[in-house]
Design an enzyme around this catalytic site. Structure first.
Site, PDB file in Angstrom:
ATOM      1  N   GLU A 256      27.257  11.062 -26.004  1.00 56.01           N
ATOM      2  CA  GLU A 256      27.244  11.625 -27.355  1.00 56.01           C
ATOM      3  C   GLU A 256      26.956  10.555 -28.415  1.00 56.01           C
ATOM      4  O   GLU A 256      27.155  10.806 -29.602  1.00 56.01           O
ATOM      5  CB  GLU A 256      28.576  12.317 -27.677  1.00 56.01           C
ATOM      6  CG  GLU A 256      28.972  13.452 -26.749  1.00 56.01           C
ATOM      7  CD  GLU A 256      28.090  14.698 -26.846  1.00 56.01           C
ATOM      8  OE1 GLU A 256      27.117  14.692 -27.630  1.00 56.01           O
ATOM      9  OE2 GLU A 256      28.377  15.655 -26.121  1.00 56.01           O
TER      10      GLU A 256
ATOM     11  N   HIS B 249      35.777  12.740 -30.676  1.00 56.93           N
ATOM     12  CA  HIS B 249      35.375  14.017 -30.062  1.00 56.93           C
ATOM     13  C   HIS B 249      36.306  14.309 -28.895  1.00 56.93           C
ATOM     14  O   HIS B 249      36.543  13.431 -28.056  1.00 56.93           O
ATOM     15  CB  HIS B 249      33.930  13.928 -29.571  1.00 56.93           C
ATOM     16  CG  HIS B 249      33.551  15.030 -28.632  1.00 56.93           C
ATOM     17  ND1 HIS B 249      33.699  16.368 -28.958  1.00 56.93           N
ATOM     18  CD2 HIS B 249      33.062  15.025 -27.369  1.00 56.93           C
ATOM     19  CE1 HIS B 249      33.299  17.113 -27.940  1.00 56.93           C
ATOM     20  NE2 HIS B 249      32.918  16.321 -26.957  1.00 56.93           N
TER      21      HIS B 249
ATOM     22  N   HIS C 238      38.312  17.817 -26.385  1.00 58.31           N
ATOM     23  CA  HIS C 238      38.170  19.186 -25.887  1.00 58.31           C
ATOM     24  C   HIS C 238      39.513  19.932 -25.965  1.00 58.31           C
ATOM     25  O   HIS C 238      40.127  20.210 -24.924  1.00 58.31           O
ATOM     26  CB  HIS C 238      37.685  19.162 -24.428  1.00 58.31           C
ATOM     27  CG  HIS C 238      36.321  18.580 -24.207  1.00 58.31           C
ATOM     28  ND1 HIS C 238      35.783  18.346 -22.961  1.00 58.31           N
ATOM     29  CD2 HIS C 238      35.357  18.196 -25.095  1.00 58.31           C
ATOM     30  CE1 HIS C 238      34.560  17.847 -23.076  1.00 58.31           C
ATOM     31  NE2 HIS C 238      34.285  17.728 -24.359  1.00 58.31           N
TER      32      HIS C 238
ATOM     33  N   GLU D 150      51.001  23.370 -43.326  1.00 61.80           N
ATOM     34  CA  GLU D 150      50.481  22.022 -43.042  1.00 61.80           C
ATOM     35  C   GLU D 150      49.006  22.039 -42.671  1.00 61.80           C
ATOM     36  O   GLU D 150      48.285  21.062 -42.868  1.00 61.80           O
ATOM     37  CB  GLU D 150      51.278  21.362 -41.903  1.00 61.80           C
ATOM     38  CG  GLU D 150      52.543  20.674 -42.351  1.00 61.80           C
ATOM     39  CD  GLU D 150      53.569  21.637 -42.903  1.00 61.80           C
ATOM     40  OE1 GLU D 150      53.529  22.837 -42.525  1.00 61.80           O
ATOM     41  OE2 GLU D 150      54.396  21.212 -43.714  1.00 61.80           O
TER      42      GLU D 150
ATOM     43  N   HIS E  74      32.645  24.199 -26.609  1.00 64.66           N
ATOM     44  CA  HIS E  74      32.588  22.822 -26.111  1.00 64.66           C
ATOM     45  C   HIS E  74      33.767  21.971 -26.594  1.00 64.66           C
ATOM     46  O   HIS E  74      34.548  21.500 -25.775  1.00 64.66           O
ATOM     47  CB  HIS E  74      31.243  22.183 -26.495  1.00 64.66           C
ATOM     48  CG  HIS E  74      31.102  20.750 -26.090  1.00 64.66           C
ATOM     49  ND1 HIS E  74      29.903  20.094 -26.062  1.00 64.66           N
ATOM     50  CD2 HIS E  74      32.018  19.817 -25.699  1.00 64.66           C
ATOM     51  CE1 HIS E  74      30.080  18.838 -25.668  1.00 64.66           C
ATOM     52  NE2 HIS E  74      31.359  18.652 -25.447  1.00 64.66           N
TER      53      HIS E  74
HETATM   54  P1  13P Z   1      30.696  11.245 -22.013  1.00 65.05           P
HETATM   55  O1  13P Z   1      31.461  10.956 -20.729  1.00 65.05           O
HETATM   56  O2  13P Z   1      29.239  10.880 -21.877  1.00 65.05           O
HETATM   57  O3  13P Z   1      31.363  10.600 -23.202  1.00 65.05           O
HETATM   58  O4  13P Z   1      30.691  12.816 -22.234  1.00 65.05           O
HETATM   59  C1  13P Z   1      31.904  13.497 -22.410  1.00 65.05           C
HETATM   60  C2  13P Z   1      31.767  14.661 -23.319  1.00 65.05           C
HETATM   61  O5  13P Z   1      32.751  15.185 -23.777  1.00 65.05           O
HETATM   62  C3  13P Z   1      30.403  15.146 -23.658  1.00 65.05           C
HETATM   63  O6  13P Z   1      30.455  16.014 -24.750  1.00 65.05           O
HETATM   64 ZN    ZN Z   2      32.437  16.956 -25.052  1.00 66.92          ZN
END
Ligand code: 13P
Ligand code: ZN
Length: 268
Positions: free
Chosen positions: A118, A141, A143, A172, A213
């Protein structure tokens, strides 16, 4: 003497990255290699570090990043696990230097760990924020299960709907994330299309949700970017817990939400 490990300012930033990487794993937001981190560490870079040669031949970037020329970033490695970044940040990430033309990078420390897939999105965000005069240091970033779950519902993908519902779960949420959350329609991970769609949301939001995602947050401090996502995740959990108990949560009213604005001096 190790010129990286003895650099107090740099290691302070690295320690915070390790701390947050551990939280991401503990939260269950970082399955396998899920998520990635970039932190602009240029201010901590000494002349000694500047003289380090790259460990790899220059790697071209897919875009030109004019505002990041000569900048240094700690970046987590592609395919690397957050639970190991937490323990050994230089074995699962590296410090990269953008060249003076802004179109390629080298890896200067400590190991030749290839950056996240990314990287185009992360660097686009760092570059764009500089361009508009709001330099940020961090792109995180991750998940988060609950926020990704909500992105599977059309209702939450309509402009402003996600922020409105999440804000209304707990005060909050609006106080900690006053600029709401931008929604990016599904794109293939790691692509320039995803990077371009992401920066289009940064004028309005510090946190964006990539449909089906994950979430990205930009800011000056990695702990605060984590806190912003954590707060939105808490709201998502309240929403989903109520739904699992068989009722629609009432949510705070518009009046209750608006009353927070002057008290906490929030942007509207
Ligand atoms: P990477 O292992 O390349 O950082 O990818 C993980 C990810 O969350 C891709 O969106
Ligand atoms: Zn990701």
């Amino acid at each position: 003497m190790n010129i990286i490990r003895t650099n107090v300012a740099l290691m302070h930033e690295i320690d915070k990255i390790s701390e947050v990487a551990g939280y991401l794993w503990e939260k269950g937001w970082a399955e396998r290699n899920g998520g990635n981190i970039s932190v602009n560490v240029t201010e901590c870079i000494t002349n000694e570090i500047k003289s380090l040669p790259s460990l790899v031949p220059a790697i071209p970037l897919p875009l030109q990043f004019d505002y990041l020329r000569g900048n240094y970033f700690y970046v987590t490695g592609t395919g690397k696990r957050m639970r190991y970044v937490a323990k050994a940040p230089f074995e699962h990430g590296s410090i990269i230097r953008i060249n003076d033309e802004g179109n390629a990078y080298g890896i200067v420390a400590e190991n030749p760990v290839m950056p996240t897939s990314e990287l185009p999105s992360h660097l686009s965000m760092h570059n764009y924020m500089r361009e508009i005069g709001k330099g940020i240091q961090v792109v995180l970033h991750t998940h988060p299960t609950d926020l990704i779950a909500l992105s599977h519902s059309k209702k939450f993908l309509e402009e402003g709907a996600m922020a409105r519902i999440l804000w209304s779960m707990i005060p909050e949420s609006r106080i900690v994330v006053p600029r709401g959350i931008g929604i990016i329609p599904y794109e293939i991970p790691g692509t320039l299309e995803l990077a371009a769609a992401t920066i289009r949301q940064l004028d309005k939001h510090d946190v964006v949700l990539w449909e089906k995602h994950g979430v990205l947050c930009v800011g000056d401090d990695i702990v605060e970017t984590f806190d912003a996502i954590d707060t939105l995740s808490k709201s998502a959990q309240i929403y989903l817990t109520a739904r699992q108990a068989g009722f629609d949560p009432q949510g705070m009213t518009d009046e209750q939400l608006d009353a927070l604005v002057p008290v906490f001096n929030l942007p509207v």
